[in-house]
Design a protein around this motif. Sequence first.
Motif, PDB file in Angstrom:
ATOM      1  N   GLY A  10     -24.184  47.264   2.428  1.00  0.00           N
ATOM      2  CA  GLY A  10     -23.839  46.721   3.734  1.00  0.00           C
ATOM      3  C   GLY A  10     -24.720  47.277   4.833  1.00  0.00           C
ATOM      4  O   GLY A  10     -25.143  46.552   5.740  1.00  0.00           O
ATOM      5  N   CYS A  14     -27.209  45.315   7.389  1.00  0.00           N
ATOM      6  CA  CYS A  14     -27.118  45.510   8.845  1.00  0.00           C
ATOM      7  C   CYS A  14     -28.474  45.904   9.423  1.00  0.00           C
ATOM      8  O   CYS A  14     -28.872  45.418  10.486  1.00  0.00           O
ATOM      9  CB  CYS A  14     -26.081  46.575   9.171  1.00  0.00           C
ATOM     10  SG  CYS A  14     -24.364  46.059   8.898  1.00  0.00           S
ATOM     11  N   LEU A  21     -23.433  49.221  11.492  1.00  0.00           N
ATOM     12  CA  LEU A  21     -22.371  49.195  10.485  1.00  0.00           C
ATOM     13  C   LEU A  21     -21.058  49.619  11.145  1.00  0.00           C
ATOM     14  O   LEU A  21     -21.006  50.641  11.834  1.00  0.00           O
ATOM     15  CB  LEU A  21     -22.715  50.150   9.338  1.00  0.00           C
ATOM     16  CG  LEU A  21     -21.668  50.271   8.228  1.00  0.00           C
ATOM     17  CD1 LEU A  21     -21.534  48.958   7.469  1.00  0.00           C
ATOM     18  CD2 LEU A  21     -22.019  51.408   7.273  1.00  0.00           C
TER      19      LEU A  21
END
Length: 295
Positions: A10, A14, A21
């Motif tokens: 993730g 980002c 994040l």
Amino acid sequence: MAFTRWLSDGLRLCSETRRGLQIVTGPDSRITVPLRLVLTSPNSHWVVRADGGYYDGLSGVPLVWDGAAFVTDPQARTYAPAYTTPPSEPIGAQLTVTFRVRYTSDTAIGAATEDICTALTGGPPGGWGTAEPATDVWRRERLSELFWSRGAEATWLTIVGTGATPAVGTMLVSKTGDAVEEAVTIVVGYADPRDVPAAALPGLLGGIAAGRHLISLFAQLGNGRADLTTVPRWLGPPAPIGMAVGGMVSEVPGIPAQQIGDARSPAVWYVLGDGRQQEGWQRYEQLTRHLQGGF
């Protein structure tokens, strides 16, 4: 909550889309050192849901949803009440050491980290990884293999100690000209703040400068859980202990200093405080102004 492989993916997404994040938890959650360090980057937040609203678990600033992300509440004038509520569990101390060192030999990657971890905890790192948990057994040659297999691109790693005192940290290995640079943060936990070896740090950390190019090292002390997790509560501000700078550095009026390292790689340790007094930040600002001014 740990910086798992899923969160690592993730974060990469980002970064590629120039976003921060953000994770959302309840007020009773705790996060690990690697995740806490990741969430200090721009536009990133530990979003804590409490009392019908949201706040940043690291700063206590109230947050609101703007339709795309959580942002600071422009109408807030104070910290979130849940943030200022004292924790019920025992709180110890956390010693944080941040340093940058440069190598001309790629086989030395991880050597300074190994030395400091051993000095502070009694043993070298036990594991490392690109996320948590750090499942790979610590072997310095594997760090070099991974770094060069990625084409010498900047490589971020988590590390965990195995000594008598718990330690967790992160490493960023990158190429700088013909050298390799290692930027490291190690956090060591103590159940009893009196066990923190603040006065002994120059001797314990001095070995990092010997035989290598130390750029800088900074040590500070703050309140925190001995297991090195972070709670979304106000525990008081950290305070500096000292800073080391590589090279032939001049004296700074009012700041005690001593030589560390060796003749081939000299460095100076500046005493900023005992990790408890906020006046140490004034000496830190004086020192950084002196260094930036080129003395």
